[in-house]
Design an enzyme around this catalytic site. Structure first.
Site, PDB file in Angstrom:
ATOM      1  N   LYS A  11      19.487  28.008  11.290  1.00  0.00           N
ATOM      2  CA  LYS A  11      20.608  27.612  10.423  1.00  0.00           C
ATOM      3  C   LYS A  11      21.926  28.225  10.902  1.00  0.00           C
ATOM      4  O   LYS A  11      21.934  29.151  11.718  1.00  0.00           O
ATOM      5  CB  LYS A  11      20.299  28.046   8.976  1.00  0.00           C
ATOM      6  CG  LYS A  11      19.084  27.331   8.366  1.00  0.00           C
ATOM      7  CD  LYS A  11      18.921  27.677   6.877  1.00  0.00           C
ATOM      8  CE  LYS A  11      17.749  26.963   6.255  1.00  0.00           C
ATOM      9  NZ  LYS A  11      17.659  27.209   4.780  1.00  0.00           N
ATOM     10  N   TYR A  51      17.866  16.999   3.250  1.00  0.00           N
ATOM     11  CA  TYR A  51      17.357  17.764   2.109  1.00  0.00           C
ATOM     12  C   TYR A  51      17.240  16.908   0.840  1.00  0.00           C
ATOM     13  O   TYR A  51      17.250  17.464  -0.268  1.00  0.00           O
ATOM     14  CB  TYR A  51      18.255  18.974   1.842  1.00  0.00           C
ATOM     15  CG  TYR A  51      17.954  20.180   2.727  1.00  0.00           C
ATOM     16  CD1 TYR A  51      16.734  20.856   2.627  1.00  0.00           C
ATOM     17  CD2 TYR A  51      18.883  20.659   3.645  1.00  0.00           C
ATOM     18  CE1 TYR A  51      16.454  21.959   3.411  1.00  0.00           C
ATOM     19  CE2 TYR A  51      18.616  21.776   4.443  1.00  0.00           C
ATOM     20  CZ  TYR A  51      17.388  22.416   4.308  1.00  0.00           C
ATOM     21  OH  TYR A  51      17.109  23.520   5.083  1.00  0.00           O
ATOM     22  N   PHE A  59      20.963  24.014  -6.551  1.00  0.00           N
ATOM     23  CA  PHE A  59      21.549  24.560  -5.326  1.00  0.00           C
ATOM     24  C   PHE A  59      21.819  23.492  -4.255  1.00  0.00           C
ATOM     25  O   PHE A  59      22.287  23.816  -3.168  1.00  0.00           O
ATOM     26  CB  PHE A  59      20.648  25.664  -4.756  1.00  0.00           C
ATOM     27  CG  PHE A  59      19.227  25.246  -4.495  1.00  0.00           C
ATOM     28  CD1 PHE A  59      18.884  24.537  -3.351  1.00  0.00           C
ATOM     29  CD2 PHE A  59      18.215  25.546  -5.407  1.00  0.00           C
ATOM     30  CE1 PHE A  59      17.568  24.144  -3.106  1.00  0.00           C
ATOM     31  CE2 PHE A  59      16.889  25.159  -5.171  1.00  0.00           C
ATOM     32  CZ  PHE A  59      16.577  24.457  -4.018  1.00  0.00           C
ATOM     33  N   THR A  93      11.327  32.387   1.251  1.00  0.00           N
ATOM     34  CA  THR A  93      12.648  31.752   1.132  1.00  0.00           C
ATOM     35  C   THR A  93      13.731  32.774   0.781  1.00  0.00           C
ATOM     36  O   THR A  93      14.821  32.752   1.352  1.00  0.00           O
ATOM     37  CB  THR A  93      12.587  30.664   0.030  1.00  0.00           C
ATOM     38  OG1 THR A  93      11.506  29.778   0.317  1.00  0.00           O
ATOM     39  CG2 THR A  93      13.889  29.887  -0.040  1.00  0.00           C
ATOM     40  N   ARG A 104      13.121  36.004   8.412  1.00  0.00           N
ATOM     41  CA  ARG A 104      14.061  36.120   7.294  1.00  0.00           C
ATOM     42  C   ARG A 104      14.280  37.582   6.888  1.00  0.00           C
ATOM     43  O   ARG A 104      15.395  37.966   6.534  1.00  0.00           O
ATOM     44  CB  ARG A 104      13.592  35.256   6.120  1.00  0.00           C
ATOM     45  CG  ARG A 104      13.927  33.772   6.355  1.00  0.00           C
ATOM     46  CD  ARG A 104      13.239  32.883   5.360  1.00  0.00           C
ATOM     47  NE  ARG A 104      13.806  31.533   5.331  1.00  0.00           N
ATOM     48  CZ  ARG A 104      13.211  30.490   4.767  1.00  0.00           C
ATOM     49  NH1 ARG A 104      12.038  30.634   4.173  1.00  0.00           N
ATOM     50  NH2 ARG A 104      13.780  29.301   4.773  1.00  0.00           N
ATOM     51  N   ASN A 114      19.636  31.836   4.851  1.00  0.00           N
ATOM     52  CA  ASN A 114      18.344  32.474   5.127  1.00  0.00           C
ATOM     53  C   ASN A 114      17.778  32.146   6.511  1.00  0.00           C
ATOM     54  O   ASN A 114      16.574  32.102   6.712  1.00  0.00           O
ATOM     55  CB  ASN A 114      17.346  32.197   3.995  1.00  0.00           C
ATOM     56  CG  ASN A 114      17.029  30.731   3.844  1.00  0.00           C
ATOM     57  OD1 ASN A 114      17.564  29.902   4.575  1.00  0.00           O
ATOM     58  ND2 ASN A 114      16.157  30.399   2.909  1.00  0.00           N
TER      59      ASN A 114
HETATM   60  P1  ADP Z   1      12.196  26.883   2.273  1.00  0.00           P
HETATM   61  O1  ADP Z   1      13.413  26.771   3.162  1.00  0.00           O
HETATM   62  O2  ADP Z   1      11.605  28.260   2.310  1.00  0.00           O
HETATM   63  O3  ADP Z   1      11.197  25.796   2.513  1.00  0.00           O
HETATM   64  P2  ADP Z   1      12.938  25.404  -0.134  1.00  0.00           P
HETATM   65  O4  ADP Z   1      12.413  24.196   0.559  1.00  0.00           O
HETATM   66  O5  ADP Z   1      12.427  25.710  -1.501  1.00  0.00           O
HETATM   67  O6  ADP Z   1      12.713  26.724   0.774  1.00  0.00           O
HETATM   68  O7  ADP Z   1      14.514  25.307  -0.254  1.00  0.00           O
HETATM   69  C1  ADP Z   1      15.286  24.811   0.815  1.00  0.00           C
HETATM   70  C2  ADP Z   1      16.464  25.723   1.024  1.00  0.00           C
HETATM   71  O8  ADP Z   1      17.303  25.653  -0.131  1.00  0.00           O
HETATM   72  C3  ADP Z   1      16.116  27.207   1.168  1.00  0.00           C
HETATM   73  O9  ADP Z   1      15.777  27.585   2.492  1.00  0.00           O
HETATM   74  C4  ADP Z   1      17.390  27.875   0.720  1.00  0.00           C
HETATM   75  O10 ADP Z   1      18.356  27.896   1.762  1.00  0.00           O
HETATM   76  C5  ADP Z   1      17.864  26.945  -0.374  1.00  0.00           C
HETATM   77  N1  ADP Z   1      17.395  27.423  -1.689  1.00  0.00           N
HETATM   78  C6  ADP Z   1      16.155  27.361  -2.198  1.00  0.00           C
HETATM   79  N2  ADP Z   1      16.086  27.915  -3.419  1.00  0.00           N
HETATM   80  C7  ADP Z   1      17.329  28.344  -3.690  1.00  0.00           C
HETATM   81  C8  ADP Z   1      17.917  29.007  -4.810  1.00  0.00           C
HETATM   82  N3  ADP Z   1      17.207  29.328  -5.872  1.00  0.00           N
HETATM   83  N4  ADP Z   1      19.239  29.313  -4.727  1.00  0.00           N
HETATM   84  C9  ADP Z   1      19.961  28.982  -3.639  1.00  0.00           C
HETATM   85  N5  ADP Z   1      19.455  28.345  -2.541  1.00  0.00           N
HETATM   86  C10 ADP Z   1      18.154  28.032  -2.577  1.00  0.00           C
END
Ligand code: ADP
Ligand code: MG
Length: 142
Positions: A11, A51, A59, A93, A104, A114
């Site tokens: 990222k 996304y 978010f 995450t 991370r 992240n």
């Molecule tokens: P991951 O990237 O671990 O698969 P998710 O698919 O749940 O996580 O979410 C996609 C991305 O959205 C995350 O990597 C993070 O950057 C962001 N995100 C997820 N949950 C939150 C949250 N509660 N607040 C802010 N950003 C979030």
């Protein structure tokens, strides 16, 4: 466990920290092979499509703004159990919950910034790989 392919994205925050090499090294040292890679900067609209599964989450808007804020590195990884193995190397995450020694834990500053994305299933991996790459871009290392 079968050989799988998965999509990794470094990222904008991790690109800005200049840690591409450190992240790719972790993949290679854990048995994953790079079979395609591409640096690009997404538009807000493209990040929104990538996304789309999160479009109803609070978010979503911030996530799309962040993911389009600078260049990213999209990489296809191939190896045994690649989807789960990449998720394990990434860590949770929320970096505060990420296990010591994960990408991370070492490189992420917050749940927003992240460091990495990784596909969460083989089915989503196929969809996400096709978002960035065509079949001719994928160079199997098997
Ligand atoms: P991951 O990237 O671990 O698969 P998710 O698919 O749940 O996580 O979410 C996609 C991305 O959205 C995350 O990597 C993070 O950057 C962001 N995100 C997820 N949950 C939150 C949250 N509660 N607040 C802010 N950003 C979030
Ligand atoms: Mg996810």
């Amino acid at each position: 466990m079968a050989v799988q392919r998965t999509l990794s994205i470094i990222k904008p925050d991790a690109i800005a920290k200049n840690v591409i090499g450190d992240i790719i090294r972790r993949f290679e040292e854990n048995g994953l092979a790079v079979i395609a890679t591409r640096m690009t900067q997404l538009s807000d609209e493209q990040a929104g499509r990538f996304y789309a599964v999160h479009r109803d989450r609070p978010f979503y808007k911030d996530l799309c703004a962040f993911m389009s804020s600078g260049p990213i590195l999209a990489t296809v990884l191939e190896g045994k159990n690649a989807v789960a193995l990449n998720r394990q190397l990434m860590g949770a995450t929320n970096p505060k919950e990420a296990e010591t020694g994960t990408i991370r834990a070492d490189h992420a500053d917050s749940i927003d910034a992240n460091a990495v994305h990784g596909s969460d299933s083989e089915e989503n991996a196929a969809i996400e790989i096709a978002f960035f790459f065509g079949d001719l871009d994928l160079n199997s290392r098997q």
